[in-house]
Structures are given as structure tokens and as C-alpha cells.
Design a protein around this motif. Structure first.
Motif, mmCIF file in Angstrom:
data_model
loop_
_atom_site.group_PDB
_atom_site.id
_atom_site.type_symbol
_atom_site.label_atom_id
_atom_site.label_comp_id
_atom_site.label_asym_id
_atom_site.label_seq_id
_atom_site.Cartn_x
_atom_site.Cartn_y
_atom_site.Cartn_z
ATOM 1 N N GLY A 67 0.825 -1.217 0.000
ATOM 2 C CA GLY A 67 0.000 0.000 0.000
ATOM 3 C C GLY A 67 0.855 1.261 0.000
ATOM 4 N N ASN A 68 0.331 2.320 0.600
ATOM 5 C CA ASN A 68 1.026 3.621 0.612
ATOM 6 C C ASN A 68 2.432 3.521 1.179
ATOM 7 O OD1 ASN A 68 -1.156 5.071 -0.432
ATOM 8 N ND2 ASN A 68 -2.116 5.171 1.583
ATOM 9 N N MET A 69 2.597 2.678 2.190
ATOM 10 C CA MET A 69 3.909 2.516 2.822
ATOM 11 C C MET A 69 4.674 1.343 2.209
ATOM 12 S SD MET A 69 4.253 4.852 5.157
ATOM 13 C CE MET A 69 5.549 4.268 6.231
ATOM 14 N N GLY A 70 4.017 0.185 2.124
ATOM 15 C CA GLY A 70 4.671 -1.043 1.654
ATOM 16 C C GLY A 70 5.190 -0.915 0.226
ATOM 17 N N TYR A 128 3.189 -9.757 -3.011
ATOM 18 C CA TYR A 128 1.761 -10.096 -3.019
ATOM 19 C C TYR A 128 0.957 -8.996 -2.328
ATOM 20 C CZ TYR A 128 -2.697 -12.304 -2.142
ATOM 21 O OH TYR A 128 -4.045 -12.554 -2.097
ATOM 22 N N ASP A 129 -0.205 -8.668 -2.941
ATOM 23 C CA ASP A 129 -1.171 -7.751 -2.317
ATOM 24 C C ASP A 129 -2.538 -8.147 -2.875
ATOM 25 O OD1 ASP A 129 -0.989 -4.639 -0.978
ATOM 26 O OD2 ASP A 129 -2.842 -5.152 -2.005
ATOM 27 N N LEU A 130 -3.600 -7.785 -2.134
ATOM 28 C CA LEU A 130 -4.957 -8.073 -2.616
ATOM 29 C C LEU A 130 -5.308 -7.195 -3.817
ATOM 30 C CD1 LEU A 130 -6.790 -8.189 0.860
ATOM 31 C CD2 LEU A 130 -5.970 -10.125 -0.506
ATOM 32 N N THR A 176 6.059 -7.966 6.027
ATOM 33 C CA THR A 176 4.633 -7.644 5.866
ATOM 34 C C THR A 176 4.401 -6.203 6.294
ATOM 35 O OG1 THR A 176 4.302 -8.809 7.982
ATOM 36 C CG2 THR A 176 3.556 -9.928 6.001
ATOM 37 N N MET A 177 3.481 -5.521 5.555
ATOM 38 C CA MET A 177 3.124 -4.125 5.871
ATOM 39 C C MET A 177 1.606 -4.013 5.672
ATOM 40 S SD MET A 177 4.372 -1.490 7.049
ATOM 41 C CE MET A 177 4.545 0.257 7.148
ATOM 42 N N LEU A 178 0.877 -4.395 6.724
ATOM 43 C CA LEU A 178 -0.579 -4.571 6.618
ATOM 44 C C LEU A 178 -1.320 -3.588 7.523
ATOM 45 C CD1 LEU A 178 -0.373 -8.471 6.666
ATOM 46 C CD2 LEU A 178 -0.939 -7.036 4.687
ATOM 47 N N PRO A 179 -2.645 -3.424 7.292
ATOM 48 C CA PRO A 179 -3.360 -2.372 8.031
ATOM 49 C C PRO A 179 -3.462 -2.584 9.547
ATOM 50 C CG PRO A 179 -4.580 -3.003 6.050
ATOM 51 C CD PRO A 179 -3.451 -3.975 6.204
ATOM 52 N N ALA A 180 -3.842 -3.768 10.015
ATOM 53 C CA ALA A 180 -4.169 -3.917 11.445
ATOM 54 C C ALA A 180 -3.837 -5.325 11.945
ATOM 55 C CB ALA A 180 -5.647 -3.617 11.664
ATOM 56 N N SER A 197 3.921 -3.581 10.136
ATOM 57 C CA SER A 197 2.603 -2.982 10.348
ATOM 58 C C SER A 197 2.549 -2.357 11.740
ATOM 59 C CB SER A 197 1.514 -4.061 10.279
ATOM 60 O OG SER A 197 1.818 -5.044 9.322
ATOM 61 N N THR A 198 1.733 -1.301 11.894
ATOM 62 C CA THR A 198 1.477 -0.739 13.232
ATOM 63 C C THR A 198 0.236 -1.436 13.775
ATOM 64 O OG1 THR A 198 2.356 1.415 12.580
ATOM 65 C CG2 THR A 198 0.943 1.357 14.526
ATOM 66 N N ILE A 199 0.437 -2.274 14.774
ATOM 67 C CA ILE A 199 -0.689 -3.061 15.310
ATOM 68 C C ILE A 199 -0.594 -3.114 16.837
ATOM 69 C CG2 ILE A 199 -0.855 -4.460 13.198
ATOM 70 C CD1 ILE A 199 0.491 -6.764 14.783
ATOM 71 N N CYS A 214 -5.796 8.661 14.908
ATOM 72 C CA CYS A 214 -6.862 8.078 15.751
ATOM 73 C C CYS A 214 -6.576 6.591 15.991
ATOM 74 C CB CYS A 214 -8.226 8.232 15.090
ATOM 75 S SG CYS A 214 -8.817 9.917 15.107
ATOM 76 N N LYS A 215 -6.156 5.883 14.931
ATOM 77 C CA LYS A 215 -5.839 4.451 15.079
ATOM 78 C C LYS A 215 -4.739 4.261 16.134
ATOM 79 C CE LYS A 215 -3.318 0.770 12.825
ATOM 80 N NZ LYS A 215 -2.551 0.276 11.698
ATOM 81 N N ASP A 216 -3.667 5.068 16.040
ATOM 82 C CA ASP A 216 -2.541 4.920 16.965
ATOM 83 C C ASP A 216 -2.945 5.300 18.392
ATOM 84 O OD1 ASP A 216 -1.160 4.114 14.786
ATOM 85 O OD2 ASP A 216 0.172 5.830 14.653
HETATM 86 P P1 NAD Z 1 -2.575 0.904 3.044
HETATM 87 O O1 NAD Z 1 -3.998 0.679 3.367
HETATM 88 O O2 NAD Z 1 -2.201 1.920 2.007
HETATM 89 O O3 NAD Z 1 -1.877 -0.488 2.610
HETATM 90 C C1 NAD Z 1 -2.171 -1.727 3.159
HETATM 91 C C2 NAD Z 1 -2.061 -2.745 2.046
HETATM 92 O O4 NAD Z 1 -2.244 -4.042 2.591
HETATM 93 C C3 NAD Z 1 -3.122 -2.560 0.970
HETATM 94 O O5 NAD Z 1 -2.499 -2.462 -0.306
HETATM 95 C C4 NAD Z 1 -3.992 -3.819 1.094
HETATM 96 O O6 NAD Z 1 -4.526 -4.263 -0.138
HETATM 97 C C5 NAD Z 1 -2.983 -4.799 1.647
HETATM 98 N N1 NAD Z 1 -3.587 -5.944 2.333
HETATM 99 C C6 NAD Z 1 -4.534 -5.951 3.288
HETATM 100 N N2 NAD Z 1 -4.814 -7.219 3.673
HETATM 101 C C7 NAD Z 1 -3.998 -8.033 2.940
HETATM 102 C C8 NAD Z 1 -3.789 -9.431 2.873
HETATM 103 N N3 NAD Z 1 -4.478 -10.263 3.639
HETATM 104 N N4 NAD Z 1 -2.876 -9.899 2.002
HETATM 105 C C9 NAD Z 1 -2.165 -9.068 1.221
HETATM 106 N N5 NAD Z 1 -2.305 -7.713 1.229
HETATM 107 C C10 NAD Z 1 -3.211 -7.213 2.083
HETATM 108 O O7 NAD Z 1 -1.859 1.255 4.430
HETATM 109 P P2 NAD Z 1 -0.459 1.965 4.657
HETATM 110 O O8 NAD Z 1 -0.633 3.439 4.766
HETATM 111 O O9 NAD Z 1 0.537 1.402 3.701
HETATM 112 O O10 NAD Z 1 -0.116 1.448 6.145
HETATM 113 C C11 NAD Z 1 0.349 0.143 6.403
HETATM 114 C C12 NAD Z 1 0.727 0.046 7.864
HETATM 115 O O11 NAD Z 1 1.725 1.044 8.150
HETATM 116 C C13 NAD Z 1 -0.446 0.338 8.821
HETATM 117 O O12 NAD Z 1 -0.352 -0.532 9.909
HETATM 118 C C14 NAD Z 1 -0.225 1.798 9.216
HETATM 119 O O13 NAD Z 1 -0.784 2.106 10.486
HETATM 120 C C15 NAD Z 1 1.290 1.875 9.226
HETATM 121 N N6 NAD Z 1 1.854 3.222 9.018
HETATM 122 C C16 NAD Z 1 1.353 4.056 8.070
HETATM 123 C C17 NAD Z 1 1.919 5.321 7.906
HETATM 124 C C18 NAD Z 1 1.398 6.266 6.857
HETATM 125 O O14 NAD Z 1 1.738 7.467 6.901
HETATM 126 N N7 NAD Z 1 0.593 5.812 5.888
HETATM 127 C C19 NAD Z 1 2.999 5.727 8.700
HETATM 128 C C20 NAD Z 1 3.521 4.828 9.637
HETATM 129 C C21 NAD Z 1 2.939 3.572 9.791
#
Ligand code: NAD
Length: 293
Positions: free
Chosen positions: A10-13, A30-32, A63-67, A95-97, A245-247
Motif C-alpha cells: 500500500g502507501n507505505m509497503g 503479493y497484495d490483494l 509484511t506491511m498490513l493495516p491492522a 505494520s502498526t498493530i 486516531c488508530k494509533d
Molecule cells: P494501506 O492501506 O495503504 O496499505 C495496506 C495494504 O495491505 C493494501 O495495499 C492492502 O490491499 C494490503 N492488504 C490488506 N490485507 C492483505 C492481505 N491479507 N494480504 C495481502 N495484502 C493485504 O496502508 P499503509 O498506509 O501502507 O499502512 C500500512 C501500515 O503502516 C499500517 O499498519 C499503518 O498504520 C502503518 N503506518 C502508516 C503510515 C502512513 O503514513 N501511511 C505511517 C507509519 C505507519
């Protein structure tokens, strides 16, 4: 060079994986979301059809996943990745979890002889793209040493905070403090403005005095005080209110479990939650300055 499986682009990964490719590592991704995979394939990574295929033959898994539920879902259970990994594989979850999930997944990996680290990051999307993230790591010292060269391809500062879950705790403490500093800086600047002071002059004075802090000096929340910060770009993120808010929810849930006293964190959560509910969730977290207007 290592063979690395990267899951969650995603945005970070996405940019983090790009930096590993640029450093010359062989990536299976791999990503969805197919578009996220395609972007990395265009940069030289291989696409996997599922997480199991991605980790085949991998020296490292990132891994860099939402939750927490996504991380537990990928690693644990009968179909979980831990079942199919070679014990010499090093697993890095950035991931931040919640720390509890990091501890239970890390412990499950340890029982199977697999080294795992929770390595949440600070530095946002810009830091991910520039390869200047800070990593806060939890896990065994031996695993940390193995993970470090890979983390150095994506970040500038790599810290070992302690055993499983310690990386998440460090990140949670930092972001709770950040939210409190942002609210405090915003209200001080508002108070000065309400008394006719120029916020640029006031920022300079406080920056040279005991009120000095990162939100004042590097990420000033008052529009027009600084160039190239979200407040001077209509609060485009940056770091979104929803993510703050999540953090804060992670920090306050943890404080409740531990009986820790976090009154300022609780107030900051309340303010940020109201701000998000008013339609500001996708704006930068420094927009709390407007909320106080
Ligand atoms: P995002 O939603 O942009 O990316 C998450 C990715 O994970 C998505 O592309 C989604 O399709 C994929 N995904 C979800 N479930 C999946 C699965 N089962 N298999 C494969 N892929 C899957 O989120 P993000 O901004 O990249 O953030 C990722 C993590 O980093 C979060 O935990 C967030 O809190 C943390 N974080 C984000 C930031 C930021 O500024 N965006 C900063 C620091 C930490």
C-alpha cells in the motif's frame, strides 16, 4: 543479495518494497490489489498468486498490513505462513498493530524455531519513498542483527526496543506524545494569534525557548509559517487524522489493560476523534489547528 517476500504493497509497503528492489534484492510480492502488485513488477519484482507462493524459498518475509487482524490472519492458523516457513527465514512485520498480537505471533514463530521481529515505522509515506524511515524493533537480539541489513535498505534509523511487542510499544508511546505536542503547539499559536502576535515571530520565539518541539520547528501547524509542510498545502497528508486516531486507540487500549495513567493521551484522542467525525479523517493531523479555531 537476499530473496525477500513482501506482502502488503500500500502507501507505505509499495515504496518500501521499491527500495529493496533498488538495493538489488530479489523480491516476490503479493497484495490483494492487483495494481499495487503490477507497479512493483514493473520495477523488477516477481508477482506471487498468494502469500504461500510469495514466501517460497524466501530468506526474509516482510509484511506491511493495516491492522492486527490482518497480521494474525496471514501468519497464524492452519493456513498461516508460519506453517510453511523454513526455520532459517527471518520474518519482519512492519505494520502498526496492537502489541498483544505482535507478542502472540512472535511467540508462535519462536516456538516453531522461526525468528520474527515487530518493526513498526515512523516517517510516513515521504520517509518510505526516501528510504529514511525509523524502525522500532521488538524480538530476539540475534534476529535483530539478521534483519538489520534489510531494514537499512528502507530506513535511516534502526532501534532495538526489546523483545516481541516492544517495537509496537515504542511506536505507540511516540505517537501518543506526538499528538499531545501537536495539540499543545496548535493552542499556543492560536492563543498568540488571538492576542495579535504574528505566528511566525511567536514560532521563532518558542522555538528558541523552552516550548521548542518537533511540531513547532519541523511541522508547524499554522498555515504560512513554514513552506513545504501540510499546513501550507491545505493540510494534504502527510500523516492522516484517521491514522493518528488508530494509533491513539492502540495506546489508550493498552493503557487501560495496564492501568497506566494517560490523561493527555485520552484528551488528544477525544479531540482527534471529534475532528475525524467532522469529515477531517483524510486530512493531515496538523489540521487540529483548525479544529481549535
Ligand atoms: P494501506 O492501506 O495503504 O496499505 C495496506 C495494504 O495491505 C493494501 O495495499 C492492502 O490491499 C494490503 N492488504 C490488506 N490485507 C492483505 C492481505 N491479507 N494480504 C495481502 N495484502 C493485504 O496502508 P499503509 O498506509 O501502507 O499502512 C500500512 C501500515 O503502516 C499500517 O499498519 C499503518 O498504520 C502503518 N503506518 C502508516 C503510515 C502512513 O503514513 N501511511 C505511517 C507509519 C505507519
Amino acid at each position: 543479495m537476499a530473496t525477500i517476500a513482501f506482502i502488503g504493497l500500500g502507501n507505505m509497503g509499495g515504496p518500501m518494497a521499491s527500495n529493496l528492489v533498488k538495493a538489488g534484492h530479489s523480491l516476490s510480492v503479493y497484495d490483494l490489489v492487483p495494481e499495487a502488485v503490477e507497479k512493483l513488477v514493473n520495477e523488477g519484482a516477481r508477482a506471487a498468486d498468494n502469500p504461500g507462493q510469495a514466501v517460497e524459498g524466501a530468506d526474509f518475509v516482510v509484511t506491511m498490513l493495516p491492522a492486527g487482524k490482518h497480521v494474525a490472519g496471514i501468519y497464524l492458523g492452519e493456513d498461516g505462513l508460519l506453517q510453511s516457513l523454513d526455520p532459517k527465514t527471518v520474518v519482519i512485520d512492519s505494520s502498526t498493530i496492537d502489541a498483544e498480537t505482535s507478542r502472540s505471533v512472535g511467540q508462535a514463530a519462536r516456538e516453531m524455531g522461526i525468528g520474527m521481529m515487530d518493526c513498526p515505522v515512523s516517517g510516513g509515506v515521504a520517509g518510505a519513498a526516501a528510504g529514511t524511515l525509523s524502525f522500532m524493533c521488538g524480538g530476539a537480539a540475534e534476529t535483530f542483527e539478521k534483519a538489520k541489513p534489510i531494514l537499512e535498505c528502507m530506513g535511516a534509523k534502526i532501534f532495538h526496543a526489546g523483545d516481541h511487542g516492544a517495537g509496537q510499544i515504542a511506536k505507540m508511546c511516540n505517537n501518543m506524545l506526538l499528538s499531545v505536542l501537536m495539540v499543545g503547539t496548535s493552542e499556543a499559536l492560536r492563543l498568540g494569534q488571538d492576542n495579535g502576535l504574528d505566528p511566525k515571530v511567536l514560532s521563532e520565539i518558542m522555538g528558541a525557548s523552552s516550548g521548542k518541539n518537533w511540531t513547532l520547528e519541523v511541522y508547524n501547524p499554522c498555515p504560512g509559517v513554514m513552506e513545504n509542510v501540510p499546513s501550507s498545502n491545505d493540510y494534504k497528508p502527510g500523516f492522516m487524522v484517521d491514522l493518528m486516531c488508530k494509533d491513539l486507540n492502540l495506546a489508550l487500549e493498552n493503557a487501560l489493560q495496564n492501568g497506566s495513567s494517560t490523561p493527555m493521551g485520552a484528551l488528544a484522542r477525544s479531540l482527534y476523534t471529534s475532528h475525524a467525525r467532522k469529515g477531517n479523517g483524510k486530512r493531515d493531523f496538523s489540521s487540529i489547528f483548525e479544529f481549535l479555531g
